[in-house]
Design a protein around this motif. Sequence first.
Motif, PDB file in Angstrom:
ATOM      1  N   HIS A 295       0.696  -1.059  -0.146  1.00 43.30           N
ATOM      2  CA  HIS A 295      -0.115  -0.169  -0.006  1.00 43.30           C
ATOM      3  C   HIS A 295       0.844   1.391   0.012  1.00 43.30           C
ATOM      4  O   HIS A 295       1.867   1.404   0.749  1.00 43.30           O
ATOM      5  N   ASP A 312       5.996   1.634   7.119  1.00 43.94           N
ATOM      6  CA  ASP A 312       4.497   1.277   6.832  1.00 43.94           C
ATOM      7  C   ASP A 312       3.858   2.097   5.828  1.00 43.94           C
ATOM      8  O   ASP A 312       3.583   3.518   6.303  1.00 43.94           O
ATOM      9  N   ASP A 313       3.822   2.023   4.693  1.00 40.62           N
ATOM     10  CA  ASP A 313       4.231   0.820   3.702  1.00 40.62           C
ATOM     11  C   ASP A 313       5.110   1.412   2.739  1.00 40.62           C
ATOM     12  O   ASP A 313       5.017   0.768   1.900  1.00 40.62           O
ATOM     13  N   GLU A 346      -5.191   2.137   2.170  1.00 43.82           N
ATOM     14  CA  GLU A 346      -5.143   0.907   3.239  1.00 43.82           C
ATOM     15  C   GLU A 346      -5.545   1.447   4.593  1.00 43.82           C
ATOM     16  O   GLU A 346      -6.259   0.629   5.336  1.00 43.82           O
ATOM     17  N   GLU A 347      -4.741   2.604   5.004  1.00 43.29           N
ATOM     18  CA  GLU A 347      -5.000   2.941   6.396  1.00 43.29           C
ATOM     19  C   GLU A 347      -6.172   3.307   6.841  1.00 43.29           C
ATOM     20  O   GLU A 347      -6.733   3.614   7.700  1.00 43.29           O
ATOM     21  N   ASP A 374       3.639  -5.463   3.428  1.00 42.73           N
ATOM     22  CA  ASP A 374       3.122  -4.439   4.242  1.00 42.73           C
ATOM     23  C   ASP A 374       3.970  -4.443   5.407  1.00 42.73           C
ATOM     24  O   ASP A 374       3.702  -5.323   6.657  1.00 42.73           O
ATOM     25  N   MET A 375       5.046  -3.368   5.466  1.00 37.36           N
ATOM     26  CA  MET A 375       6.169  -3.352   6.535  1.00 37.36           C
ATOM     27  C   MET A 375       7.196  -4.463   6.381  1.00 37.36           C
ATOM     28  O   MET A 375       6.960  -5.745   6.886  1.00 37.36           O
TER      29      MET A 375
HETATM   30 ZN    ZN Z   1       0.505  -0.770   6.362  1.00 38.50          ZN
END
Ligand code: ZN
Length: 503
Positions: A295, A312-313, A346-347, A374-375
């Motif tokens: 994301h 992130d991210d 995404e968040e 993601d991360m």
């Molecule tokens: Zn994330």
Amino acid sequence: MKDIRLCLAMRILAWTALLGIASMATAQYPGAVPPPDSLKKGFDSITQSEAKDYLTFLATKCEGRGTGQPGFQKAADYVADHFRRFGLKPMGDNGTFFQSTTFYRTRTKPGSLVFEADGKKLASEKDVQLRSSSSVDLTAPLVLVRAAGAAATLGTTADQLKDKIVILDSKDVSRKFRNELFLAGAVSVLTVRPTLGAATWDVSQTAPNISTSARGDGSITRDAAKRILDTLAPQAGITLDTPVADGAVSIHAYNPAIHLAAIRESEPVKVSNVVGLIEGSDPTLKAEVVGLGGHLDHLGKRGDVVYPGADDDGSGSTAVLCIAKALSITPVKPKRSILLMTFFGEEMGLLGSRFLSEHPPIPLDRMVSELQMDMVARDSYGPQNGDPNRIDKLEENLDTIRLVGSKRISTELDTIIQEQNKSIGFKFKYDAEDVYTRSDHYNFARHGVPIAFLFDGFTPDYHQPSDTVDKIDFLKLTNAAKLYYLTAMTVANLDHRPVHDVK
Ligand SMILES: [Zn+2]
């Protein structure tokens, strides 16, 4: 700053002990074997210096990449520009890399804020910010509510708040407490803050109803609150500086009534997934696709505070770019196609991947796997997912990464990733299934697509302004990218789809 130095020093010390050397220049982890010759060129093209270039742009030049904010569009343009340079096929709208939809952004119309008593102006929009979804126009008496501690509750004082404008001066109260104020009938709650920062747009997926309502939710600066309370009716002995005992609530009424008004204005804003394709070489299998995503959005800019979202991210998005380049220079193209995706929202609740899964550029029943990052660039330490019983130690996580969901639909996908990992040497952890529903892969898994979610775990910088580039482990980031490069190529070249063997 302390945090960073500690991290780097500990990391170097631990590596020195682990490798028996003082250098971190190794490309993979100890024990890794070389990748297949046919994939060596792509594999070796993934470098820490290139990853650093990408991530430095995404995490320092794009104001936290908030969906619907200008910084997000800047990041999306950057990704699309690289997809184009790498020769990917645009899979977005009208021959572009952008798959777009409309969100809405809302703010208080500049100059529209009114805060006055008896026609006398008491505050300006520098002092008061409203975040209500609708416009506000109300006249009501003011009360000051002071409260401290998680145990603070309104109790029998609640009836003093009905139809009042509340200035809330609180310390460490529960989230519930603020709701109690509205439940008690307060028409507005202005929380006292040291400063407010610049007014920003609030972004939402649906258009807000901004016609006038009677309720106002917002913030007021400490200086303005003091000034206003002094002007209205100085109450002997009560100032914002008087300490409040833990668990206590005090309520003070003021006269005359306040006129509080603001016009909220809303406008559409375009938000985009960025999607590009490496076309497969097999005349039949090229209709099928391996998905690969991260994301692009993070928390953006809130007031004057930027949330860089380096790990992130930014890390996953950077890995997507590294893999796109590696795929583009791989001499022998994969049999199946590979779809590279960076998502918006995404968040805000996995909104970009949901939009893509509902408007797939290639039908989802032809997506044979989705590989999500993601991360992927920090060495976890501290409580995992807020659990005080799961404490990671940094020195034990220099070469670990979480593999989430990889055995849930197709255990073959998990086996393939383990096999490819022989060229990397990650120590996989399978202890983070609690985040299975928390990133974009979930919107593909819901439709039965086998997924694997690569995730480094939590650090205290998660969702903080301190998630910055200087803390990134670029060896881990590039190894995550290399692992998924090998995995994507392997799955794309299988003579069958990864078997769905789990119900
Ligand atoms: Zn994330």
